[in-house]
Design a protein around this motif. Structure first.
Motif, short mmCIF file in Angstrom:
data_model
loop_
_atom_site.label_atom_id
_atom_site.label_comp_id
_atom_site.label_asym_id
_atom_site.label_seq_id
_atom_site.Cartn_x
_atom_site.Cartn_y
_atom_site.Cartn_z
N LYS A 18 -1.41 2.41 -2.27
CA LYS A 18 -1.53 3.76 -1.74
C LYS A 18 -0.65 4.67 -2.58
O LYS A 18 0.41 4.28 -3.07
N GLY A 19 -1.08 5.94 -2.68
CA GLY A 19 -0.39 6.85 -3.57
C GLY A 19 1.09 7.03 -3.30
O GLY A 19 1.89 7.16 -4.23
N PHE A 20 1.48 6.98 -2.03
CA PHE A 20 2.87 7.28 -1.70
C PHE A 20 3.82 6.13 -2.04
O PHE A 20 5.04 6.27 -1.93
N GLY A 30 5.40 4.71 16.60
CA GLY A 30 4.48 5.74 17.03
C GLY A 30 3.33 6.01 16.08
O GLY A 30 2.53 6.92 16.32
N GLU A 31 3.24 5.23 15.02
CA GLU A 31 2.19 5.43 14.02
C GLU A 31 1.24 4.25 14.00
O GLU A 31 1.55 3.16 14.51
N GLN A 32 0.08 4.46 13.40
CA GLN A 32 -0.86 3.35 13.22
C GLN A 32 -0.43 2.48 12.04
O GLN A 32 0.25 2.94 11.12
N ARG A 33 -0.84 1.25 12.08
CA ARG A 33 -0.58 0.35 10.97
C ARG A 33 -1.41 0.82 9.76
O ARG A 33 -2.60 1.12 9.90
N GLU A 34 -0.78 0.90 8.61
CA GLU A 34 -1.48 1.39 7.43
C GLU A 34 -1.33 0.42 6.27
O GLU A 34 -0.28 -0.19 6.06
N LEU A 35 -2.41 0.31 5.51
CA LEU A 35 -2.42 -0.55 4.33
C LEU A 35 -1.70 0.16 3.20
O LEU A 35 -1.95 1.34 2.94
N ILE A 36 -0.80 -0.56 2.51
CA ILE A 36 -0.06 0.09 1.44
C ILE A 36 -0.28 -0.56 0.08
O ILE A 36 -0.14 0.10 -0.95
N ALA A 37 -0.62 -1.84 0.04
CA ALA A 37 -0.82 -2.50 -1.25
C ALA A 37 -1.67 -3.75 -1.06
O ALA A 37 -1.59 -4.38 -0.01
N THR A 38 -2.46 -4.07 -2.07
CA THR A 38 -3.27 -5.28 -2.04
C THR A 38 -3.20 -6.00 -3.37
O THR A 38 -2.94 -5.40 -4.41
#
Length: 120
Positions: A59-61, A41-49
């Motif tokens: 990402k901070g979390f 139910g959520e959008q795809r989100e970038l977490i690390a590169t």
């Protein structure tokens, strides 16, 4: 470019997993790679590169819990995930794109992803 994600699974809160992203058909050595996740139910989100030069961004979390690394010889990028929480439950994807400053630009080529489920 083809990417294959693997290493997901079911783990208890506080546990660890290492995801792998194997890349073929592209110039891995000059690209950047991003790990994304998509919860139900959520959008795809970038977490690390990670860039070809080895620079990483998070990402901070996930900062301090997740570590992205690459093995150019194996055309593989890893995501080591420690101290997992139920909120980390998602399908995890990688993408070979480009990085300019703080911005990551994904390509249109996505893999099937790998499911990570963290139980409480």
């Amino acid at each position: 470019v083809q990417v294959v994600e693997s290493g997901g699974g079911l783990v208890q809160a506080g546990g660890s997993l290492r995801l792998s992203c194997t890349v073929s058909g592209g110039d891995f050595k000059v690209a950047a790679v991003g790990w994304y996740r998509q919860a139900p139910g959520e959008q795809r989100e970038l977490i690390a590169t990670i860039t070809s030069g080895g620079s990483t961004d998070y990402k901070g979390f996930v900062k301090g819990r997740f570590t992205i690394s690459g093995d150019i010889a194996k055309n593989t990028v890893y995501l080591q995930m420690n101290s997992l929480e139920p909120a980390d439950t998602a399908v995890y994807y990688c993408n070979v794109g480009t990085k300019s400053g703080i911005y990551f630009y994904p390509s249109k080529d996505w893999g099937q992803g790998t499911q990570v489920t963290v139980s409480s």
